[in-house]
Design a protein around this motif. Structure first.
Motif, PDB file in Angstrom:
ATOM      1  N   VAL A 181       0.904  -1.146  -0.088  1.00 29.10           N
ATOM      2  CA  VAL A 181      -0.053  -0.147  -0.081  1.00 29.10           C
ATOM      3  C   VAL A 181       0.883   1.169  -0.133  1.00 29.10           C
ATOM      4  CG1 VAL A 181      -1.717   1.275   1.325  1.00 29.10           C
ATOM      5  CG2 VAL A 181      -1.643  -1.351   1.326  1.00 29.10           C
ATOM      6  N   ARG A 182       0.752   2.058  -0.834  1.00 32.89           N
ATOM      7  CA  ARG A 182       1.450   3.280  -1.210  1.00 32.89           C
ATOM      8  C   ARG A 182       1.027   4.508  -0.158  1.00 32.89           C
ATOM      9  NH1 ARG A 182       2.199   4.624  -7.415  1.00 32.89           N
ATOM     10  NH2 ARG A 182       3.612   6.013  -6.523  1.00 32.89           N
ATOM     11  N   ARG A 183      -0.306   4.661   0.234  1.00 33.89           N
ATOM     12  CA  ARG A 183      -0.566   5.597   1.134  1.00 33.89           C
ATOM     13  C   ARG A 183      -1.667   4.930   2.129  1.00 33.89           C
ATOM     14  NH1 ARG A 183      -5.192   7.753  -1.521  1.00 33.89           N
ATOM     15  NH2 ARG A 183      -5.121   7.230  -3.629  1.00 33.89           N
ATOM     16  N   ASP A 184      -2.119   5.498   3.180  1.00 34.43           N
ATOM     17  CA  ASP A 184      -3.033   5.300   4.153  1.00 34.43           C
ATOM     18  C   ASP A 184      -4.592   5.450   3.383  1.00 34.43           C
ATOM     19  OD1 ASP A 184      -0.932   5.129   5.738  1.00 34.43           O
ATOM     20  OD2 ASP A 184      -1.625   6.632   7.437  1.00 34.43           O
ATOM     21  N   ILE A 185      -5.157   4.403   3.539  1.00 38.66           N
ATOM     22  CA  ILE A 185      -6.328   4.558   2.809  1.00 38.66           C
ATOM     23  C   ILE A 185      -7.362   3.591   3.163  1.00 38.66           C
ATOM     24  CG2 ILE A 185      -5.743   2.524   0.927  1.00 38.66           C
ATOM     25  CD1 ILE A 185      -7.224   3.917  -1.041  1.00 38.66           C
ATOM     26  N   GLU A 186      -8.666   4.114   3.078  1.00 39.13           N
ATOM     27  CA  GLU A 186      -9.710   2.936   3.722  1.00 39.13           C
ATOM     28  C   GLU A 186     -10.430   2.289   2.304  1.00 39.13           C
ATOM     29  OE1 GLU A 186     -12.838   4.830   6.652  1.00 39.13           O
ATOM     30  OE2 GLU A 186     -14.023   3.378   5.560  1.00 39.13           O
ATOM     31  N   LEU A 187     -10.577   1.049   2.541  1.00 36.95           N
ATOM     32  CA  LEU A 187     -11.088   0.348   1.013  1.00 36.95           C
ATOM     33  C   LEU A 187     -12.366  -0.537   1.909  1.00 36.95           C
ATOM     34  CD1 LEU A 187      -8.724  -1.075  -1.144  1.00 36.95           C
ATOM     35  CD2 LEU A 187     -10.065   0.669  -1.801  1.00 36.95           C
ATOM     36  N   ASP A 188     -13.720  -0.032   1.414  1.00 39.60           N
ATOM     37  CA  ASP A 188     -14.793  -0.783   1.894  1.00 39.60           C
ATOM     38  C   ASP A 188     -14.912  -1.251   3.182  1.00 39.60           C
ATOM     39  OD1 ASP A 188     -16.787  -1.173   0.058  1.00 39.60           O
ATOM     40  OD2 ASP A 188     -15.963  -2.932  -0.681  1.00 39.60           O
ATOM     41  N   GLY A 189     -14.426   0.034   4.314  1.00 36.93           N
ATOM     42  CA  GLY A 189     -14.243  -0.176   5.734  1.00 36.93           C
ATOM     43  C   GLY A 189     -13.238  -0.764   6.203  1.00 36.93           C
TER      44      GLY A 189
END
Ligand code: HEM
Length: 290
Positions: A181-189
């Protein structure tokens, strides 16, 4: 390469029961076809093919400690053999990918012998068992679904459409290689942090009702077919067209030669390998049928 692939498939289909019936379709057909195609692609002499296929099989059949020892021996024999083929290509040129790579090497000196040998191993790793199980999975489904099989046998120009659906439904490669993962992210919760290691579940995406209606149904006429069986983005499968052609040729050659082909055991006895990553049928015993 399509005419050659078709010829190889015809030949292997003809030999399916040469050593008796029932025959294991995985071993005698679905595995041998992609390996033969890679041999052809590399430009290996025809007479070396059985030897090469036997080495490659030691990798595919890996199930025990003795299997690992056999594989290590197979791999080092294969490596020596490929180095020798490289030497021959350097001295005499020739046809096929090895000779082509040597020409590139001579032009710019950009590819080392180690890189070439590892690239050939990559082609074998990525391009043989994957296609094997596209073929074995498709044959299994067609034997189990006579209506679909009749529809296909009526007009083989439908094979391209059908193979697209087999790619989705069988999903031979079940998930991608790892990504970071390249940056903090929220995917489908789900909260993902930079640096986390993730793998995309190709098989789950292929069964997503938002992408394809009634994904649980094997619909050989599905159009459009929004599968991602060859991945997506920068690492999209290098061999996607080759795999599609192999799939089409394999089905047409097999069912043309053996129109009444059927399973030699009850469907409940067919086993899928437990090793994650590839959706692979262990053995597919078939008989000619009547
Ligand atoms: C039905 C057969 C095949 C399936 C389902 C399949 C599937 C895939 C998938 C899902 C990826 C992407 C993996 C990822 O993103 O992590 C991939 C990459 C790749 N495939 Fe295939 N493949 C098949 C056949 C082949 C064949 C026949 C070849 C070559 C002879 C091949 C060569 C490659 C290579 C070299 C990559 C890596 C590409 C890269 O990383 O840039 N594949 N394949």
């Amino acid at each position: 390469m399509e005419p050659r692939i078709r010829a190889i498939a015809d030949h292997l289909a003809g030999e399916l029961f040469a050593d008796g019936s029932p025959a294991d379709l995985v071993e005698r057909y679905a595995r041998t076809l992609p390996l033969s195609v890679i041999c052809e692609l590399l430009g290996l002499p025809l007479s070396d093919r059985p030897k090469f296929i036997a080495w490659a099989n030691t990798v595919a059949r890996l199930t025990s400690v003795i299997g690992v020892l056999r594989m290590i021996r197979g791999l080092s024999q294969m490596k020596r053999y490929l180095e020798d083929r490289l030497r021959v290509a350097r001295e005499h040129g020739g046809e096929g990918l090895i000779a082509e790579l040597v020409r590139v090497e001579m032009e710019g000196g950009r590819i080392s012998a180690n890189e070439m040998v590892s690239m050939i191993f990559l082609l074998l790793g990525a391009g043989s068992e994957t296609t094997t199980h596209l073929i074995s999975g498709s044959v299994y489904e067609l034997i189990e679904n006579p209506t679909l099989r009749d529809w296909l046998e009526e007009d083989w120009s439908r094979a391209g459409l059908a193979v697209e659906e087999f790619l989705r439904f069988v999903s031979p490669v079940q998930f991608s290689k790892p990504r970071f993962v390249r940056r903090d992210i929220e995917l489908d919760g789900v909260q993902l942090k930079r640096g986390d290691r993730i793998m995309a579940m190709v098989a789950a995406a292929n069964m997503d009702p938002q992408a394809n209606e009634h994904p649980e149904q094997l619909d050989l006429q599905r159009r459009p077919n929004r599968h991602i069986s060859f991945g997506t983005g920068i690492h999209f499968c290098l061999g996607h067209q080759l795999a599609r052609i192999e799939g089409m040729c394999a089905l047409q050659a097999l069912f043309t030669r053996w129109p009444r082909l059927r399973l030699a055991v009850a469907p409940a006895q067919i086993r899928w390998r437990k090793r994650p990553g590839l959706r692979s049928i262990e053995k597919l015993p078939v008989v000619e049928g009547s």
